[in-house]
Each structure stands twice: as C-alpha cells, then as structure tokens.
Design an enzyme around this catalytic site. Structure first.
Site, PDB file in Angstrom:
ATOM      1  N   ASP A  98       0.805  -1.228   0.000  1.00  0.00           N
ATOM      2  CA  ASP A  98       0.000   0.000   0.000  1.00  0.00           C
ATOM      3  C   ASP A  98       0.833   1.271   0.000  1.00  0.00           C
ATOM      4  O   ASP A  98       0.427   2.293  -0.560  1.00  0.00           O
ATOM      5  CB  ASP A  98      -0.945   0.019   1.209  1.00  0.00           C
ATOM      6  CG  ASP A  98      -0.210   0.285   2.513  1.00  0.00           C
ATOM      7  OD1 ASP A  98       0.667  -0.532   2.869  1.00  0.00           O
ATOM      8  OD2 ASP A  98      -0.505   1.295   3.175  1.00  0.00           O
ATOM      9  N   ASP A 101       5.774   0.343   3.214  1.00  0.00           N
ATOM     10  CA  ASP A 101       6.084  -0.894   3.932  1.00  0.00           C
ATOM     11  C   ASP A 101       5.699  -2.084   3.061  1.00  0.00           C
ATOM     12  O   ASP A 101       5.453  -1.935   1.870  1.00  0.00           O
ATOM     13  CB  ASP A 101       5.368  -0.921   5.286  1.00  0.00           C
ATOM     14  CG  ASP A 101       3.884  -0.591   5.160  1.00  0.00           C
ATOM     15  OD1 ASP A 101       3.301  -0.860   4.099  1.00  0.00           O
ATOM     16  OD2 ASP A 101       3.306  -0.063   6.129  1.00  0.00           O
ATOM     17  N   TYR A 250      -5.488   0.365   9.241  1.00  0.00           N
ATOM     18  CA  TYR A 250      -6.599   0.680   8.338  1.00  0.00           C
ATOM     19  C   TYR A 250      -7.926   0.271   8.966  1.00  0.00           C
ATOM     20  O   TYR A 250      -8.685  -0.499   8.398  1.00  0.00           O
ATOM     21  CB  TYR A 250      -6.396   0.012   6.978  1.00  0.00           C
ATOM     22  CG  TYR A 250      -5.341   0.684   6.133  1.00  0.00           C
ATOM     23  CD1 TYR A 250      -5.617   1.870   5.466  1.00  0.00           C
ATOM     24  CD2 TYR A 250      -4.060   0.155   6.025  1.00  0.00           C
ATOM     25  CE1 TYR A 250      -4.649   2.506   4.699  1.00  0.00           C
ATOM     26  CE2 TYR A 250      -3.086   0.780   5.257  1.00  0.00           C
ATOM     27  CZ  TYR A 250      -3.384   1.955   4.592  1.00  0.00           C
ATOM     28  OH  TYR A 250      -2.426   2.584   3.834  1.00  0.00           O
ATOM     29  N   GLU A 497       5.654   9.990   3.036  1.00  0.00           N
ATOM     30  CA  GLU A 497       5.241   8.645   2.617  1.00  0.00           C
ATOM     31  C   GLU A 497       4.161   8.767   1.542  1.00  0.00           C
ATOM     32  O   GLU A 497       3.276   9.625   1.615  1.00  0.00           O
ATOM     33  CB  GLU A 497       4.701   7.829   3.798  1.00  0.00           C
ATOM     34  CG  GLU A 497       4.448   6.376   3.415  1.00  0.00           C
ATOM     35  CD  GLU A 497       4.192   5.479   4.616  1.00  0.00           C
ATOM     36  OE1 GLU A 497       4.415   4.257   4.503  1.00  0.00           O
ATOM     37  OE2 GLU A 497       3.770   5.989   5.680  1.00  0.00           O
TER      38      GLU A 497
END
Length: 539
Positions: A98, A101, A250, A497
């Site tokens: 995603d 990571d 999430y 990120e």
C-alpha cells in the site's frame, strides 16, 4: 487571487513587546507580497499532464508484490512475497504494497483498484489517446488477479498478508523481506462487510473496463463481485472487529454501510440490473447515504463517492420514477461536498491553505486532494453533459468553475504552490528526494545483492540524509501542512510517505487535462480565448 492587506495608521507590537512602525509594517507587507507574487507566477506554469500520467502509472509497478513480469519497467524492483499464503495453504502471491512498507492491506488496495477503474471508465478515451491504456489495464489487472486468488470461496476473502507491527520494526527491501507473512481472512463467523463490499466495487468497476478488451475476464470479475456483495450483505460486520491486526493501520472508522451502498451502485452500473439500484435506494436513509453530508472522500469514507454516482443517474435520467425522490436526496448531499470544496457552502467548507490546497488533516493530506480533484472533475462532466449548473448556498456555479478548481488542485500537486515543489515524485525540477519508502531508500539488490537485515536497514539506510538511491517515480507523497510547508526528510512519514490511493484518482484527471491541452494546442486559432474546456466537451 491574493487577498489585499490593509494597514491603517497604527503601530504593531512584536513578540517581545517592542513596537514596529508603519514603515516596518509596510516593509513586511511588501516582502510578503513578493513571496506570494513569486508563488502566483509559479501557478501559471504550463504543466505536462501527459508526462504526469505516464509517471503515475509507473508507480504502481514499483508497488507490485509477487513475481514481476518480463515487461516490468521499474528496473530496481525484483520478485518478493513469493511464499505469501503458503502457511495457510492458499496462493496469495501478487497484489500491491500500500505504501512504504510491505503489508498487503486489502481495504486500501481494493479502493486503489476501484479508483483506477473509475478513471478508466470515465476517461478511458483520454487515457488511450495519451498512449497509456495498456499500462492502465495492467495496473488494474495486477490488483484484480490478486483479488480472484484471495476470494477462495463465496463467503471467504483473504484480507491481509503480513501485519503492521512486525513489519514496521524492520527497514528492508521487499526482496530481502524476513518479517512474518501471516495471512488473515474474513468469513461467515468473522465477517467484514466493508472489505468484501469494497472488493466487490473494485471487481465490478474493473469488469466494465475489461468488457470490450477481455470479455471472459470481465465476466469472471463480475461473478466474483456479485458473490462478494452477497457475502458482505448477508454476514454484516466491520472487518476490523474480526481482524485485530488491522485496527491500528486501516481501521474502518466509517463502518461498512457506505461500502455496501458503494458496491451496490457499482454493480448497478456494471450489470444494469435494477435490484442493485433498489438496494441503494431502499437503504439510502438507514445506511446514511442520504443523511451524511461529507467533506472528505477516502479509502475509508465512501459516502461522497456514493452520492456522486447516484447524482449521475439522476442527471442522466437513468432511473425509474420510484427512485427519483431518493436520488434527489443523494444529489443534494453530493452537491454539499462539491460546494464545500469550492468554499461556497455557507460556513461548512473544507479548509484551504493560503496557497489554495484543500486541507483535511495533517497526515497524508494529499489523499484528500487527489480524491477531491477526481470527484470535482467527474461531476463537472456530468453537469455539463446534462446542461445544468451547481446550486450552492453561496450561489450558482457553472461546470467550468468546478473543472477549473479541480485543475488548480492538480497544478498545486505538480508544483504550482508556494514551495515550488512537485509532490508527484519524478515530475518537474523539484520533487521529494527522501520518500519514506523501504525499497526506494535502499540500494537496489540488482546493484548490491548482499542481504540487508531487519535492523541493518535502519542502521545503514533509514537515517541517511542523502536522497534515496531509487526514485519512486509517480508516487504522490503525503504533502504539505496547512501552511503549505513541506519538509523532505525520510523520517517525516506524515508528509513524505506515498500511498497507492493517493495516485490512483489522478490517472483519470491527468488524462483528461492532457486531452484538453492537446485539443487547445491543435485548435488554438479556431477556439475563442474565453471558451471553457467543459463547455466545449459538452457541446
């Protein structure tokens, strides 16, 4: 537009209690004016939307998990996660990481694919004209192939591979990954209506994209979408109540009802079957579809997208008379979102920075900018095609104004902002060089194939002040704060990120803007200077 600053004959106290004269104040105002004049000049830059589109699709290749294909263009990446699902006796190789990571989170991955598909459904001709359709199809199919694997039985969907806690202890290349690859699933006893419904929406929308180019695959996707929707509706519950590992990363704050409505409308669009529209109408009030007035659209909160899809049906007259009242209510909520973006919603608007960026929250705000840009552009198209205007509390708005604001958000992303920085990595002269991303921040295994351990990556690579050795082309990072400030540091994960769902809505937006720019360049002598892109498109 710059706001006029007016100072009368007054004295201003400094922080130390000293008094500044009006002359000093005038100097400060002048310097401030120089700063914003400099920014306004940058805002007039002509952007290369085709280049932005091309680069945005490269990003999805950098995020691939599994065995990479022969035509992989991002050469610094290699195969990874080749044993995913092995412990559970299921093949879960593939899909997307995603962000920075190596966890494969099902909910944001599914939303990413839905938005890629919506881009292709809405702006497919423009994507094809730019020569990027095949790469768009490949980006979508990389996700949907994984979902087919993950949907092992009608009432079973594998939701996640890996977990954030153990993954975040390590800073490794995906090719060196040593973290546990535990897989998690939802089923009848541990339901996850939000995840199952979002995956249904992804596969239903993708089935539309592949209908002409690959009918068999399209039919397969639609069958999976229908089964997943039935599973989501029959066994109701939030997936983060069934899978503890996902809560901190999430968690489904909005619950699952928005995803059920979202999936129903995508299935209606994919099949034309009224039962799905009946579902969205009959559950509109109790599921919050006509109740929630939203000021954001994201991987978690789908209501604004639901309302836009429903409003499209009303604008096109594609409904039975029994649906009209409820669709009007959906449209009212959709326009609440659009008006809030435009600062024409009375006092209930989305905040903007001084540089003009929509600002929803500090962490990864750019996801809200990109999703808003897509919804605004799509809705301007719907209104223009129906020859209607938007009615906001602050007055009527023409489709062209909605379009222009969507373009302004896009241009901000590409560098027309006070920092003169493109937040699309690899685009323009200045862009983030220290993206918070494990694979990009460590030398490619193709250049140095020595194993890099879990903590070795932190010791040798994470803390480096130098730019990443690999450029994460096409990634859209979290972006600046509410004062338009951005710090390009690897540890500044809230801003540096990138996530797949930041970039996916922009595929359609870049394609649309490129097509209009090309048309403008080809017809500059024929088109009046006062013409608007939307009005020409709808004529």
């Amino acid at each position: 537009m710059l706001r006029r600053l007016v100072f009368g004959n007054m004295k201003i106290k400094g922080n130390d209690g000293s008094v500044m004269s009006t002359r000093t104040t005038a100097l400060m105002v002048m310097l401030l004016g120089v700063f914003f004049f400099s920014w306004s000049c940058a805002a007039e830059i002509k952007h290369d939307y085709r280049d932005a589109l091309h680069k945005s699709l490269l990003y999805f290749e950098a995020q691939r998990s599994g065995r990479l294909p022969y035509n992989q263009r991002v050469s610094w990446r290699g195969h990874s996660g080749l044993t995913d699902g092995l412990e559970q006796g299921v093949d879960l190789v593939g899909g997307y990481y995603d962000a920075g990571d190596h966890v494969k989170f099902g909910l944001p991955m599914a939303f990413t694919v839905t938005m890629l598909s919506w881009s292709a459904v809405e702006f497919g001709h423009e994507i094809e004209a730019a020569g990027e359709l095949q790469y768009t199809l490949e980006a979508i199919k990389w996700g949907t192939d994984y979902f087919i694997k993950a949907h092992t039985y009608p009432d079973v969907l594998w939701a996640e591979v890996g977990d954030g806690d153990t993954d975040h202890y390590c800073w490794q290349r995906p090719e060196d990954m040593t973290t546990p690859r535990q897989a998690y699933k939802i089923d009848k006893s541990k339901p996850g209506s939000d995840l199952a419904a979002e995956t249904a929406a992804a596969m239903a929308s993708a089935s539309i994209v592949f209908r002409k180019v690959n009918p068999h695959y399209s039919h397969l996707l639609l069958n999976h979408a229908q089964e997943l929707f039935q599973f989501a509706d029959k066994y109701r519950g939030s997936y983060d109540s069934s899978i503890e590992a996902v809560k901190s990363y999430y968690g489904s704050i909005s619950g699952y009802k928005d995803e059920l409505l979202w999936a129903a409308l995508w299935l209606h669009r994919a099949t034309g079957q009224e039962e799905y529209l009946d579902y969205a109408v009959e559950n509109a009030e109790c599921f919050g579809g006509t109740g929630w007035a939203m000021t954001e659209f994201s991987w978690d909160v789908k209501y604004a997208g639901v309302q836009i899809l429903a409003a499209k049906l009303l604008l096109e007259g594609d409904y039975a008379s029994r649906h009209e009242d409820t669709l009007q209510q959906y449209k009212s909520k959709a326009e609440h979102y659009i008006c809030a973006c435009l600062e024409k919603n009375g006092g209930n608007n989305i905040e903007r920075t001084r540089g003009g960026m929509l600002f929803v929250r500090q962490w990864n705000n750019m996801q809200h900018v990109t999703s808003a840009a897509f919804l605004l552009m799509a809705y301007s198209e719907y209104l223009a095609a129906a020859e209607q205007e938007l009615r906001c509390p602050n007055g009527p708005v023409q489709p062209e104004e909605i379009f222009e604001f969507a373009k302004s958000q896009t241009d901000y992303i590409l560098g027309s902002n006070p920092m003169h920085t493109s937040y699309l990595v690899g685009y323009g002269r200045k862009f983030p060089k220290r993206v918070h991303h494990r694979g990009a921040s460590i030398v490619s295994f193709k250049k140095s194939d020595g194993f890099i351990g879990c903590t070795q990556g932190y010791d040798d690579w994470f803390g480096r002040s130098k730019p990443n050795p690999n450029v994460l082309v096409g990634a859209i990072v979290g972006g600046p704060d509410r004062r338009d400030r951005f710090r390009d540091y690897r540890e500044n994960f809230m801003q540096t990120e990138a996530c797949t769902y930041n970039t996916s809505p922009m595929v359609g937006v870049f394609a649309k803007l490129n097509s209009l720019l090309v048309a403008e360049q080809e017809n500059v002598q024929q088109q009046p200077s006062s013409s608007s892109p939307v009005s020409h498109q709808s004529s």
